[in-house]
Scaffold this active site. Sequence first.
Site, mmCIF file in Angstrom:
data_model
loop_
_atom_site.group_PDB
_atom_site.id
_atom_site.type_symbol
_atom_site.label_atom_id
_atom_site.label_comp_id
_atom_site.label_asym_id
_atom_site.label_seq_id
_atom_site.Cartn_x
_atom_site.Cartn_y
_atom_site.Cartn_z
ATOM 1 N N TRP A 100 -31.275 -18.611 -36.525
ATOM 2 C CA TRP A 100 -31.105 -19.922 -36.511
ATOM 3 C C TRP A 100 -30.341 -20.156 -35.353
ATOM 4 C CZ3 TRP A 100 -33.410 -22.489 -40.034
ATOM 5 C CH2 TRP A 100 -34.055 -21.965 -41.144
ATOM 6 N N ASP A 135 -22.341 -23.955 -36.625
ATOM 7 C CA ASP A 135 -23.125 -24.351 -37.710
ATOM 8 C C ASP A 135 -22.869 -23.475 -38.886
ATOM 9 O OD1 ASP A 135 -25.207 -24.263 -39.467
ATOM 10 O OD2 ASP A 135 -26.959 -23.553 -38.238
ATOM 11 N N LYS A 189 -26.405 -24.664 -49.492
ATOM 12 C CA LYS A 189 -26.102 -23.100 -49.811
ATOM 13 C C LYS A 189 -24.581 -23.270 -50.610
ATOM 14 C CE LYS A 189 -28.727 -21.935 -46.223
ATOM 15 N NZ LYS A 189 -29.706 -21.442 -46.299
#
Lengths: 360, 360
Positions: free
Chosen positions: B102, B171, B195
């Site tokens: 990511w 993030d 999530k």
Amino acid sequence: MKRVYNFNAGPAALPKEVLKRAQQQLLDYENTGMSLMELSHRSKEYDKVHTKATTLLKELLQIPDNYEILFMQGGASLQFSAIPMNFLAKGKQGNYSLTGSWSEKALKEAQKLGETHIASSTKETAYAGIPSHLELSDNPAYLHITSNNTIFGTQWRDFPSLSPDVPLIADMSSDILSRPLHIEDFSIIYAGAQKNLGPSGVTVVIIKKEVLAECPENIPTMLNYQTFAKNKSLYNTPPTFSIYMLSLVLEWVAEQGGVAAIEEINKKKAGLLYNTIDQSDGFYIGHAENDARSNMNVTFNLSTKELTTAFLAQAKEEGFVGLGGHRMVGGCRASIYNAVPLESCEALAEFMDVFRSNNR
Amino acid sequence: MKRVYNFNAGPAALPKEVLKRAQQQLLDYENTGMSLMELSHRSKEYDKVHTKATTLLKELLQIPDNYEILFMQGGASLQFSAIPMNFLAKGKQGNYSLTGSWSEKALKEAQKLGETHIASSTKETAYAGIPSHLELSDNPAYLHITSNNTIFGTQWRDFPSLSPDVPLIADMSSDILSRPLHIEDFSIIYAGAQKNLGPSGVTVVIIKKEVLAECPENIPTMLNYQTFAKNKSLYNTPPTFSIYMLSLVLEWVAEQGGVAAIEEINKKKAGLLYNTIDQSDGFYIGHAENDARSNMNVTFNLSTKELTTAFLAQAKEEGFVGLGGHRMVGGCRASIYNAVPLESCEALAEFMDVFRSNNR
């Protein structure tokens, strides 16, 4: 269970059958032991939903094989930027046909990114009409139109015919799936879901495969249409629940007999309200010119501000929701998208008649 | 009602109580006669939901008044572009700490838009660790980190301390709300909801007000953080149902005792699984270095590919969902976000012990 007459402009009414189905499945989607919201977007169960939404949309709108169907996010407002970012090459002009605030906003985003040209506009008549002719620029990258204008209540009946080298791009957020379309006339159709397709949170894009080759590599991955086309709209986590709701709405449209059948009901619904306006001896004043009237958003005023206020207040009391005009223009607006039942329009027409009798 | 042990990496498990609440209200939201999905985003009923989500998040994470909370779309992947578009000025470098795929993707998007610099990386050790030191560039625009790495199962325990003129951007898609944070250390925190916060379709951004002044005017309106800050995230139609679900999840977290209480449970859950790995005499092999282990994603392998396959197949039969590692790395992964109950982890730990007994 209480249900009101919902004339919201978007997010808007959803079919009751669709909501019931979603409710039944909310904790245990098709015996998976999970809510659909809890499924991995890479699971075979979710893939079925995703594929069903694509397949049904393809069938309902008779989308040819040389088009891709994409599920994006950010609504039409993000498409306003993505379109020029992908398709407004240097030396070309993004052509815009202005029919209301949404097309103005689309133009504004394009102006930040390249050359633009106003091919037509009905701004001078307070956007009460749809342009009757176009003047394209010398080297047009595309022509962008807004097929239905929620705020002013106008709708393109017939789409402009362009020479084959000028792509036609349409923001159909507020009337997609309300009538049959000849998809081949368009290079790109896009639509935020929250009027005719489902809840807010997903944007449907129908795009001709051949234009995908033009998407530049150096733009943000998430704004590049190729990213979505290559990855079946699964490059990152899509808004799975919104796409699921879309699939249920599409199923419902098919059950109603498809888009042609829906169009007939839509005409009947709009006809009822426009007749009530036309036969009111000027008590109700329609905003749109007759030949530009939208079958999705019926906009009208009463003769005085006080009457309009009284009308809206009483309508609210009687269980009519969302009849206030857009905050930019005021007045009244009945948004009668696919999922608004005929009975809601009948009830509104009756209420309008009664209110007129009591207040003339 | 059947419910499985859901270890999906995202979209992931949601609290059963939240799903039940949403189910009850699905057709008639708080006596409005409409589903929440059918409410106008400008209605007072929806505004209450929107405000509740903001207020609860502010309380739970103790977000100071000099921060804005924004609801955007497009997931972390779109933030990867929005960050440099807004904050990577000419002559400065976007600094990235690489701890997995990511952060690599975040870097890649920034490279398209300006100068970048890799401040640290654990790529050489297959991203099994978290960097112990940083080397910033000469004129850093910011440092970007990924607080938790879902694919490799690592997590920053302590965040880098930077000089006050270097904004820290994180993030936190996969661990926001899993532990208390000192918000003042960050200029921007962003997180896709799917999530720990709710279903997919909404991205939460927590941003220091003073950095908003840097957002350039000539970028796409929908990628400009100011647009969202000025319009309370209502510039265009937000993903209303996702934000509603977020508000219910936040309520649930408050009911559990808040983020500190949640952290205790999370440590217990992760501890159970890491102990099972550590006490397995090498039968289960953890991927992450001990001091970098994530409390959200527990990644491990078995000694042979065949054993791993057998483990995953048998786990599936026993009702454990989502235990396969990410398609990039294989192996096993248990994602144990906030909504995964302790009992699911107990059941998994027990299953792991039994499987080991039967297969050593």
